[in-house]
Design an enzyme around this catalytic site. Structure first.
Site, mmCIF file in Angstrom:
data_model
loop_
_atom_site.group_PDB
_atom_site.id
_atom_site.type_symbol
_atom_site.label_atom_id
_atom_site.label_comp_id
_atom_site.label_asym_id
_atom_site.label_seq_id
_atom_site.Cartn_x
_atom_site.Cartn_y
_atom_site.Cartn_z
ATOM 1 N NE ARG A 60 19.840 -24.696 30.427
ATOM 2 C CZ ARG A 60 19.484 -25.687 29.587
ATOM 3 N NH1 ARG A 60 18.493 -26.509 29.879
ATOM 4 N NH2 ARG A 60 20.121 -25.847 28.463
ATOM 5 C CE1 TYR A 113 11.574 -3.884 44.794
ATOM 6 C CE2 TYR A 113 11.309 -5.550 43.086
ATOM 7 C CZ TYR A 113 12.112 -4.675 43.784
ATOM 8 O OH TYR A 113 13.446 -4.592 43.482
ATOM 9 C CG ASP A 185 7.566 -10.074 47.105
ATOM 10 O OD1 ASP A 185 8.229 -10.397 48.114
ATOM 11 O OD2 ASP A 185 7.975 -9.296 46.218
ATOM 12 C CE LYS A 210 15.868 -6.467 48.370
ATOM 13 N NZ LYS A 210 14.509 -6.418 47.887
HETATM 14 C C1 PLP Z 1 14.124 -6.264 46.492
HETATM 15 C C2 PLP Z 1 12.759 -6.834 46.309
HETATM 16 C C3 PLP Z 1 12.471 -7.653 45.228
HETATM 17 C C4 PLP Z 1 13.453 -7.904 44.114
HETATM 18 O O1 PLP Z 1 14.599 -8.577 44.498
HETATM 19 P P1 PLP Z 1 15.942 -8.477 43.634
HETATM 20 O O2 PLP Z 1 16.747 -9.599 44.143
HETATM 21 O O3 PLP Z 1 16.504 -7.116 43.896
HETATM 22 O O4 PLP Z 1 15.545 -8.648 42.199
HETATM 23 C C5 PLP Z 1 11.208 -8.208 45.153
HETATM 24 N N1 PLP Z 1 10.277 -7.959 46.096
HETATM 25 C C6 PLP Z 1 10.520 -7.175 47.147
HETATM 26 C C7 PLP Z 1 9.446 -6.937 48.153
HETATM 27 C C8 PLP Z 1 11.767 -6.578 47.293
HETATM 28 O O5 PLP Z 1 11.991 -5.763 48.326
#
Ligand code: PLP
Length: 397
Positions: A60, A113, A185, A210
């Site tokens: 971990r 988001y 983000d 992504k």
């Molecule tokens: C998809 C997304 C997230 C969350 O990511 P996950 O891996 O689906 O939890 C956070 N911020 C943005 C801008 C996103 O498009």
């Protein structure tokens, strides 16, 4: 590469950086990619070492697999350190949790988001931490919203779904004047097109799900901090038991090596298609800061060196059946959430119900597109047939 490569201060281009970052083939008998360590228990040679400690202590807490991607991302971002977690949302949760205290306050953009907003409205609210959702276009006016108990200012640029561009410089300057930690983000731009830490932001947060993973086959969250913010992130990560599995880390690392070339293609195709859509009678507006017509274009051009494959459009007024007629029979665009993979996606969206400070009142139905790596002419033909169906079903033009 026969010696351990480190990007250091060398001015390599982005394509070189994603290929070279964090690679240490000679640690792995010369194999180009690091092995995937599956493991919980790590053995010690003797009792004395158990007392003094050794580099890896327990699955971990870290492994060579985790470390190879952490080091690569830290180099790419110009940060102090990186932690990996199981999803982008977990990375956002870790970031908030690392800086908030009881009775604190956070600033979050109104176009954040939506699951980030949900986290503030549930977990943070329960802990007595209040959230002010600021107008993403507030600029230096953010200073008036900073309270004595403000512990984190959160940014997302451009905004989820609607792609407004904040004045990052003005917002960061105001936060720094009050010693408030800033996190962003940066999933849309990736470190290839915007490096948050170079702009005074303390923490860069990503849904690695992504573009980092890039193939829609794993979930991943990453958090990279500068020297000021590293301790809280590192310690909260450790205390919370947040991990990411070795196979997913491997997929993310594999994705990283092609991220520059994929992003170049996503960018070029998305701009081509966005411009084509702008010229269509069925389309009222295209929301993409890389377009000269976009209200955020100048700010985007000042701060970002590229754009990715995700943008939105507002159709002329029309019935919901026409939206379904457009989307249901697309051949190449899948209907599904998330984005950043090699394939094109489309969703209808309506964020009017949960915005609280700003209003989203589109003149027609809103769609978000992710432009994948297919040939852009084929994608345009698919959308053209969709727009024909939209008109036949009563959609405006
Ligand atoms: C998809 C997304 C997230 C969350 O990511 P996950 O891996 O689906 O939890 C956070 N911020 C943005 C801008 C996103 O498009």
């Amino acid at each position: 590469m026969s010696k351990d490569a480190t990007l250091g201060n060398k001015h390599y281009g982005p394509g070189t950086r994603v290929v070279a970052a964090g690679r240490k083939p000679m640690d792995h008998h010369g194999f180009v990619n690091p092995p995937v360590y599956h493991g919980s228990t790590v053995l010690y040679p003797d009792v004395a070492t158990m007392k003094t400690g050794q580099k890896y202590a327990y699955g971990r807490r870290g492994s060579p697999t985790m470390e190879s991607l952490e080091v690569a991302l830290t180099e790419l971002e110009g940060g102090r350190g990186t932690k990996l977690v199981g999803s982008g949302l977990a990375a956002i949760a870790l970031t908030f949790l690392s800086f908030v205290r009881a009775n604190g306050h956070v600033l979050v953009p109104d176009n954040v988001y939506q699951p980030s907003r949900h986290y503030c409205e549930t977990v943070l609210k329960r802990l007595g931490i209040s959230t002010t959702y600021y107008d993403p276009l507030i600029g230096a006016g953010i200073a008036d919203l900073i309270q004595d108990n403000t512990q984190l200012l959160f940014l997302e640029a451009p905004g989820s779904q609607t792609f407004e561009m904040p004045d990052i410089e003005a917002i960061v300057t105001a936060a720094k004047a009050r010693d408030v930690t800033v996190a962003m983000d940066n999933t849309w731009a990736t470190p290839l097109f915007f490096r948050p830490l170079d702009h005074g932001i303390d923490v860069a947060v990503y849904a690695g799900t992504k573009y980092l993973v890039g193939h829609s086959d794993a979930m991943m969250g990453t958090v990279t901090a500068n020297a000021d913010a590293w301790r809280p992130i590192h310690d909260t990560w450790g205390a919370s038991g947040l991990v990411s599995g070795p196979d997913d880390i491997y997929l993310a690392q594999r994705g990283l090596r092609t991220m520059d070339i994929r992003l170049q293609r996503h960018m070029a195709s998305a701009l081509t298609i966005a411009r084509w859509l702008e010229g269509r009678g069925e389309v009222s507006r295209v929301l993409h800061p890389g377009l000269e017509s976009d209200p955020g274009h100048e700010l985007w051009k000042r701060d970002f060196s590229g754009s990715s494959g995700l943008f939105s459009l507002i159709l002329k007024p029309g019935p919901q059946e026409a939206v379904a007629a457009l989307l249901d029979n697309l051949e190449l665009f899948g209907l599904g959430y998330s984005w950043g993979g090699y394939e094109s996606l489309a969703i209808p969206f309506d964020c009017s119900s949960y915005r609280s400070t700003t209003k989203f009142e589109p003149e027609g139905p809103a769609l978000r597109l992710h432009i994948g790596l297919e040939d852009p002419d084929d994608l345009i033909a698919d959308l053209e047939a969709g727009l024909d169906r939209w008109r036949e079903a009563g959609g405006g033009s």
